[in-house]
Motif scaffolding. Sequence first.
Motif, PDB file in Angstrom:
ATOM      1  N   VAL A   1     -29.463  -0.628 -31.571  1.00 31.29           N
ATOM      2  CA  VAL A   1     -30.560  -1.627 -31.113  1.00 31.29           C
ATOM      3  C   VAL A   1     -31.153  -1.053 -30.922  1.00 31.29           C
ATOM      4  O   VAL A   1     -32.134  -1.349 -30.360  1.00 31.29           O
ATOM      5  N   VAL A   2     -30.931  -0.047 -29.896  1.00 28.71           N
ATOM      6  CA  VAL A   2     -31.589   0.448 -28.522  1.00 28.71           C
ATOM      7  C   VAL A   2     -32.413   1.330 -29.597  1.00 28.71           C
ATOM      8  O   VAL A   2     -33.718   1.775 -29.209  1.00 28.71           O
ATOM      9  N   PHE A   3     -32.460   2.174 -30.610  1.00 27.84           N
ATOM     10  CA  PHE A   3     -33.347   2.869 -31.505  1.00 27.84           C
ATOM     11  C   PHE A   3     -34.352   1.615 -31.734  1.00 27.84           C
ATOM     12  O   PHE A   3     -35.369   1.661 -31.745  1.00 27.84           O
ATOM     13  N   LEU A   4     -33.869   0.711 -32.722  1.00 27.79           N
ATOM     14  CA  LEU A   4     -34.924  -0.511 -33.542  1.00 27.79           C
ATOM     15  C   LEU A   4     -36.023  -0.857 -32.226  1.00 27.79           C
ATOM     16  O   LEU A   4     -36.877  -1.270 -32.599  1.00 27.79           O
ATOM     17  N   ALA A   5     -35.349  -0.995 -31.027  1.00 28.69           N
ATOM     18  CA  ALA A   5     -35.576  -1.457 -30.091  1.00 28.69           C
ATOM     19  C   ALA A   5     -37.361  -0.223 -29.557  1.00 28.69           C
ATOM     20  O   ALA A   5     -38.074  -0.575 -28.133  1.00 28.69           O
ATOM     21  N   SER A   6     -36.757   0.708 -29.545  1.00 27.92           N
ATOM     22  CA  SER A   6     -37.440   1.735 -28.867  1.00 27.92           C
ATOM     23  C   SER A   6     -38.255   2.790 -30.257  1.00 27.92           C
ATOM     24  O   SER A   6     -39.073   2.023 -30.777  1.00 27.92           O
ATOM     25  N   ASP A   7     -39.945   3.224 -29.077  1.00 30.27           N
ATOM     26  CA  ASP A   7     -41.024   3.284 -29.935  1.00 30.27           C
ATOM     27  C   ASP A   7     -40.305   4.781 -31.329  1.00 30.27           C
ATOM     28  O   ASP A   7     -41.372   4.695 -32.001  1.00 30.27           O
ATOM     29  N   ASP A   8     -39.379   4.705 -30.922  1.00 31.53           N
ATOM     30  CA  ASP A   8     -39.059   5.958 -32.275  1.00 31.53           C
ATOM     31  C   ASP A   8     -38.491   5.004 -33.765  1.00 31.53           C
ATOM     32  O   ASP A   8     -38.429   5.714 -34.203  1.00 31.53           O
ATOM     33  N   GLY A   9     -38.554   3.551 -33.339  1.00 37.55           N
ATOM     34  CA  GLY A   9     -38.482   2.509 -34.755  1.00 37.55           C
ATOM     35  C   GLY A   9     -39.687   1.953 -34.944  1.00 37.55           C
ATOM     36  O   GLY A   9     -39.372   0.882 -35.401  1.00 37.55           O
ATOM     37  N   ALA A  10     -40.614   2.678 -34.659  1.00 36.81           N
ATOM     38  CA  ALA A  10     -42.327   2.288 -34.657  1.00 36.81           C
ATOM     39  C   ALA A  10     -42.149   1.387 -35.335  1.00 36.81           C
ATOM     40  O   ALA A  10     -42.815   0.346 -36.489  1.00 36.81           O
ATOM     41  N   LEU A  11     -41.684   2.067 -37.157  1.00 38.21           N
ATOM     42  CA  LEU A  11     -41.930   1.671 -38.635  1.00 38.21           C
ATOM     43  C   LEU A  11     -40.848   1.102 -38.801  1.00 38.21           C
ATOM     44  O   LEU A  11     -40.742   0.676 -40.723  1.00 38.21           O
ATOM     45  N   PHE A  12     -39.909   0.626 -37.865  1.00 36.40           N
ATOM     46  CA  PHE A  12     -39.081   0.668 -38.639  1.00 36.40           C
ATOM     47  C   PHE A  12     -39.366  -1.919 -38.973  1.00 36.40           C
ATOM     48  O   PHE A  12     -39.443  -2.079 -37.914  1.00 36.40           O
ATOM     49  N   VAL A  13     -39.419  -2.144 -40.415  1.00 39.08           N
ATOM     50  CA  VAL A  13     -39.819  -3.331 -39.958  1.00 39.08           C
ATOM     51  C   VAL A  13     -39.097  -4.150 -41.247  1.00 39.08           C
ATOM     52  O   VAL A  13     -38.958  -4.869 -41.610  1.00 39.08           O
ATOM     53  N   GLY A  14     -37.899  -5.325 -40.753  1.00 39.55           N
ATOM     54  CA  GLY A  14     -37.993  -5.611 -41.496  1.00 39.55           C
ATOM     55  C   GLY A  14     -36.452  -4.996 -42.250  1.00 39.55           C
ATOM     56  O   GLY A  14     -35.814  -6.329 -43.779  1.00 39.55           O
ATOM     57  N   GLN A  15     -36.089  -4.663 -41.841  1.00 39.19           N
ATOM     58  CA  GLN A  15     -35.130  -3.856 -42.240  1.00 39.19           C
ATOM     59  C   GLN A  15     -33.541  -4.205 -41.592  1.00 39.19           C
ATOM     60  O   GLN A  15     -33.618  -4.663 -40.675  1.00 39.19           O
ATOM     61  N   THR A  16     -32.342  -3.280 -42.552  1.00 40.11           N
ATOM     62  CA  THR A  16     -31.137  -3.636 -42.119  1.00 40.11           C
ATOM     63  C   THR A  16     -30.423  -2.163 -42.400  1.00 40.11           C
ATOM     64  O   THR A  16     -30.150  -2.575 -42.402  1.00 40.11           O
ATOM     65  N   LEU A  17     -30.428  -2.262 -40.858  1.00 43.25           N
ATOM     66  CA  LEU A  17     -28.945  -0.758 -40.398  1.00 43.25           C
ATOM     67  C   LEU A  17     -28.080  -1.113 -40.622  1.00 43.25           C
ATOM     68  O   LEU A  17     -27.239  -1.958 -39.951  1.00 43.25           O
ATOM     69  N   GLY A  18     -27.064  -0.032 -40.776  1.00 47.48           N
ATOM     70  CA  GLY A  18     -25.954  -0.523 -41.019  1.00 47.48           C
ATOM     71  C   GLY A  18     -24.864   0.088 -40.348  1.00 47.48           C
ATOM     72  O   GLY A  18     -24.344   1.487 -41.501  1.00 47.48           O
ATOM     73  N   PRO A  19     -24.804   0.606 -39.717  1.00 44.52           N
ATOM     74  CA  PRO A  19     -22.946   1.272 -39.003  1.00 44.52           C
ATOM     75  C   PRO A  19     -22.251   0.324 -39.902  1.00 44.52           C
ATOM     76  O   PRO A  19     -21.432  -0.918 -38.719  1.00 44.52           O
ATOM     77  N   ASN A  20     -21.864   1.036 -40.189  1.00 45.54           N
ATOM     78  CA  ASN A  20     -20.502  -0.218 -41.260  1.00 45.54           C
ATOM     79  C   ASN A  20     -19.824   1.145 -41.892  1.00 45.54           C
ATOM     80  O   ASN A  20     -18.565   0.627 -42.643  1.00 45.54           O
TER      81      ASN A  20
END
Length: 243
Positions: A218-237
């Motif tokens: 979650v922190v990654f997606l909210a950060s500037d490092d995640g700026a290119l992530f749009v409509g993606q689903t990350l899977g820590p699974n």
Amino acid sequence: MRGAIVTGAGSGIGAAIASRLAREGYAVGVNDLTIDAAHATVDRIEADGGKALALVADVSDEAAVARMAQEMRDGLGSPELVVNNAGFGHQARFADISTEAFDKIFAVHVRGTFLVTRAFLPAMIEAGRGCVVNIASQLGQVGGVELAHYAAAKGAVIAMTKSLAREVSAQGVRVNAVAPGPIETPLVAALSEDWRRAKAAELPLRRFGQPYEVAGAVVFLASDDGALFVGQTLGPNSGDVML
């Protein structure tokens, strides 16, 4: 100070996300169904020097969400990060799922995600920046035995994530999802021992995850490092779903 709101943050994944965001410098609105649960997380955040506000609301209740949104704005300002985490599990064979149980799963997971996001989205669009992270599940991608209603609801959350991302990204609001596998939380602990044992055996890592491991995504997606992530689903699974 940046503001964030995390629903269902009284325990488990939500509590871990709220605590991690506070350490990252966010003032965090901590939502849960009861004031005691919300305050438990707020107290831990404040003990670590962070800033947080307890917010009580059933996210499936439109009026309650409206009141919560106003309390958030009054107490911490309009958030630039919304994390829709509130949810619960229910295990049953498909033929044994009651209409009431089916409707409740969708009310909390899908309607709740819709209502909370809608409450804060206009301010994000007006500001030209913001981030929404929806907590889905790998079961929304692959389905699950005795969890058809839960999997269907989480699949709907993923579809909503993609649709909203297409709608608002050009206005500065990024929308993504995180789809955890089995995580050591009260929700997963409530599932049958047979289910837990069988699931752990089929995971490439041979273990369930910990709440803090989801918080990092979650922190990654909210950060500037995640700026290119749009409509993606990350899977820590734990390798349960490989895309």
